[in-house]
Write a protein that holds these residues in place. Structure first.
Motif, PDB file in Angstrom:
ATOM      1  N   TYR A 212      -9.503  -0.235  -5.208  1.00 54.66           N
ATOM      2  CA  TYR A 212      -9.592   1.158  -4.780  1.00 54.66           C
ATOM      3  C   TYR A 212      -8.373   1.572  -3.958  1.00 54.66           C
ATOM      4  CZ  TYR A 212     -11.381  -0.852  -0.383  1.00 54.66           C
ATOM      5  OH  TYR A 212     -11.545  -1.577   0.768  1.00 54.66           O
ATOM      6  N   VAL A 213      -7.705   0.618  -3.310  1.00 58.38           N
ATOM      7  CA  VAL A 213      -6.474   0.957  -2.585  1.00 58.38           C
ATOM      8  C   VAL A 213      -5.356   1.272  -3.564  1.00 58.38           C
ATOM      9  CG1 VAL A 213      -4.746   0.106  -0.955  1.00 58.38           C
ATOM     10  CG2 VAL A 213      -7.168  -0.434  -0.598  1.00 58.38           C
ATOM     11  N   ARG A 214      -5.243   0.476  -4.622  1.00 56.26           N
ATOM     12  CA  ARG A 214      -4.234   0.767  -5.642  1.00 56.26           C
ATOM     13  C   ARG A 214      -4.523   2.109  -6.327  1.00 56.26           C
ATOM     14  NH1 ARG A 214      -4.501  -4.970  -6.399  1.00 56.26           N
ATOM     15  NH2 ARG A 214      -6.158  -4.757  -7.948  1.00 56.26           N
ATOM     16  N   THR A 215      -5.821   2.408  -6.530  1.00 60.05           N
ATOM     17  CA  THR A 215      -6.182   3.693  -7.121  1.00 60.05           C
ATOM     18  C   THR A 215      -5.782   4.853  -6.210  1.00 60.05           C
ATOM     19  OG1 THR A 215      -8.056   2.664  -8.252  1.00 60.05           O
ATOM     20  CG2 THR A 215      -8.089   5.057  -8.038  1.00 60.05           C
ATOM     21  N   ALA A 216      -5.988   4.677  -4.906  1.00 62.97           N
ATOM     22  CA  ALA A 216      -5.606   5.725  -3.952  1.00 62.97           C
ATOM     23  C   ALA A 216      -4.101   5.958  -3.969  1.00 62.97           C
ATOM     24  CB  ALA A 216      -6.075   5.344  -2.547  1.00 62.97           C
ATOM     25  N   HIS A 217      -3.336   4.876  -4.071  1.00 61.66           N
ATOM     26  CA  HIS A 217      -1.879   5.034  -4.178  1.00 61.66           C
ATOM     27  C   HIS A 217      -1.509   5.743  -5.471  1.00 61.66           C
ATOM     28  CE1 HIS A 217      -0.297   2.962  -0.683  1.00 61.66           C
ATOM     29  NE2 HIS A 217      -1.165   1.966  -0.861  1.00 61.66           N
ATOM     30  N   ALA A 218      -2.210   5.372  -6.571  1.00 66.10           N
ATOM     31  CA  ALA A 218      -1.900   5.987  -7.871  1.00 66.10           C
ATOM     32  C   ALA A 218      -2.203   7.482  -7.874  1.00 66.10           C
ATOM     33  CB  ALA A 218      -2.696   5.284  -8.968  1.00 66.10           C
ATOM     34  N   LYS A 219      -3.197   7.914  -7.089  1.00 63.20           N
ATOM     35  CA  LYS A 219      -3.533   9.332  -7.014  1.00 63.20           C
ATOM     36  C   LYS A 219      -2.568  10.117  -6.135  1.00 63.20           C
ATOM     37  CE  LYS A 219      -8.514   9.034  -7.900  1.00 63.20           C
ATOM     38  NZ  LYS A 219      -9.871   9.300  -7.355  1.00 63.20           N
ATOM     39  N   GLY A 220      -1.685   9.423  -5.459  1.00 55.12           N
ATOM     40  CA  GLY A 220      -0.683  10.105  -4.652  1.00 55.12           C
ATOM     41  C   GLY A 220      -1.095  10.386  -3.219  1.00 55.12           C
ATOM     42  N   LEU A 221      -2.142   9.731  -2.717  1.00 49.83           N
ATOM     43  CA  LEU A 221      -2.530   9.932  -1.327  1.00 49.83           C
ATOM     44  C   LEU A 221      -1.452   9.392  -0.393  1.00 49.83           C
ATOM     45  CD1 LEU A 221      -6.338   8.991  -1.247  1.00 49.83           C
ATOM     46  CD2 LEU A 221      -5.317  11.263  -1.196  1.00 49.83           C
ATOM     47  N   ALA A 222      -1.312  10.037   0.749  1.00 53.39           N
ATOM     48  CA  ALA A 222      -0.320   9.599   1.729  1.00 53.39           C
ATOM     49  C   ALA A 222      -0.713   8.236   2.291  1.00 53.39           C
ATOM     50  CB  ALA A 222      -0.215  10.622   2.856  1.00 53.39           C
TER      51      ALA A 222
END
Length: 313
Positions: A212-222
């Motif tokens: 889920y951390v990699r997904t958050a990065h992929a979505k462009g979250l700061a």
């Protein structure tokens, strides 16, 4: 959640019962006649007998335990054999410096260690991570009294910014109290900064590998939002554990620091009571520290539920 908290409360009862039994038997575990040991080699038979009566050593063991337990439950810890003052009064007189020092130390440790552990985990090869790990090794290696004397030499004797040995009560002003405890709080916090920083770094590194951390990065979250909203909260359980245990340990483990800085707290009272063989005071302090440990562990268990809903279910 209510069932979870009740279960933790019920689990604390056997622990406190075992501690109470051990504290009561502490006097019986002394080699030889406890009354003779307490009175000393130069005591007369009359003085020894007076101590034996004051400690109820002339009564059966079971009767003494029931009477002692009843007094403990009502807050009656007896009187000090050395000063004759009620033990509860001695504890009330000494608890303020220890409690303020423990709170100040844990605030300093958490404020410094958690950001260091978070940054060193997010940038494991950066300069902050290297300095944090080197500082952690140094914090584990240096004894508290060495750090304390070093701080006194530099900031008290050399620069004159802080007093060498003193404690300003809260009744004389919060600013004076905090100023008098800066050096001892920093000295004690060295170890806890190292411990909390390492635990935070290890916990955050583990969470950073989750999908889920990699997904958050992929979505462009700061990166800041990912660290604060997702990573830190999911890594909070071990961090909360070590902070809670550290605070509980501080209340009973500041003997050296309070001795070096002449702080009239519970740690110094414990050391003085052991040297004087003042067993009623020693018994009350052991029971107090054990109760604090259990209470802090209970608070930590409840905090688990607030930060991790999975535990609730």
């Amino acid at each position: 959640m209510i069932a979870y908290v009740l279960g933790r409360l019920l689990a604390a009862i056997p622990v406190l019962s075992a501690v109470a039994a051990f504290v009561f038997l502490l006097l019986s575990l002394v080699p030889g006649d406890p009354a003779v040991v307490i009175a000393g080699d130069l005591a007369t038979p009359e003085q020894v007998e007076a101590i034996r009566r004051s400690l109820a050593l002339d009564r059966p063991l079971v009767e003494r335990f029931v009477t002692w337990l009843g007094h403990m439950l009502t807050g009656d810890f007896g009187n000090s054999l050395f000063s004759g003052i009620a033990v509860s009064e001695l504890i009330v007189q000494r608890i303020e410096p220890t409690l303020v020092l423990a709170l100040m130390t844990i605030v300093i440790a958490v404020t410094v260690a958690v950001p260091l552990g978070l940054v060193s985990a997010y940038h494991p090869t950066g300069i902050v991570a290297r300095l944090t790990m080197a500082g952690a090794v140094l914090g584990f290696s240096l004894p508290v009294f060495v750090v304390a004397f070093g701080l006194v030499y530099v900031f008290a004797l050399g620069l004159g910014w802080f007093p060498v040995q003193s404690y300003v009560p809260l009744s004389e002003g919060l600013a004076g109290t905090l100023h008098s405890l800066v050096l001892p709080a920093v000295a004690v916090s060295f170890l806890y900064i190292a411990l909390i920083a390492r635990v935070t770094r290890a916990a955050v590194l583990e969470v950073l590998r989750e999908d889920y951390v990699r997904t958050a990065h992929a979505k462009g979250l700061a990166a800041r939002l990912i660290l604060t909203r997702h990573v830190l909260r999911n890594a909070a359980v071990p961090v909360i554990t070590i902070i809670g245990i550290g605070f509980a340990a501080l209340l009973g483990g500041v003997v050296v620091t309070e001795t070096v800085f002449s702080i009239p707290g519970l740690g110094r009272l414990t050391a003085d009571s052991i040297l004087r063989r003042d067993y009623p005071v020693v018994q009350a302090l052991i029971l107090l520290f054990s109760t604090v440990y259990v209470a802090v562990n209970l608070a930590v268990d409840i905090a688990y539920v607030l930060v991790d809903p999975r535990i609730r279910y």
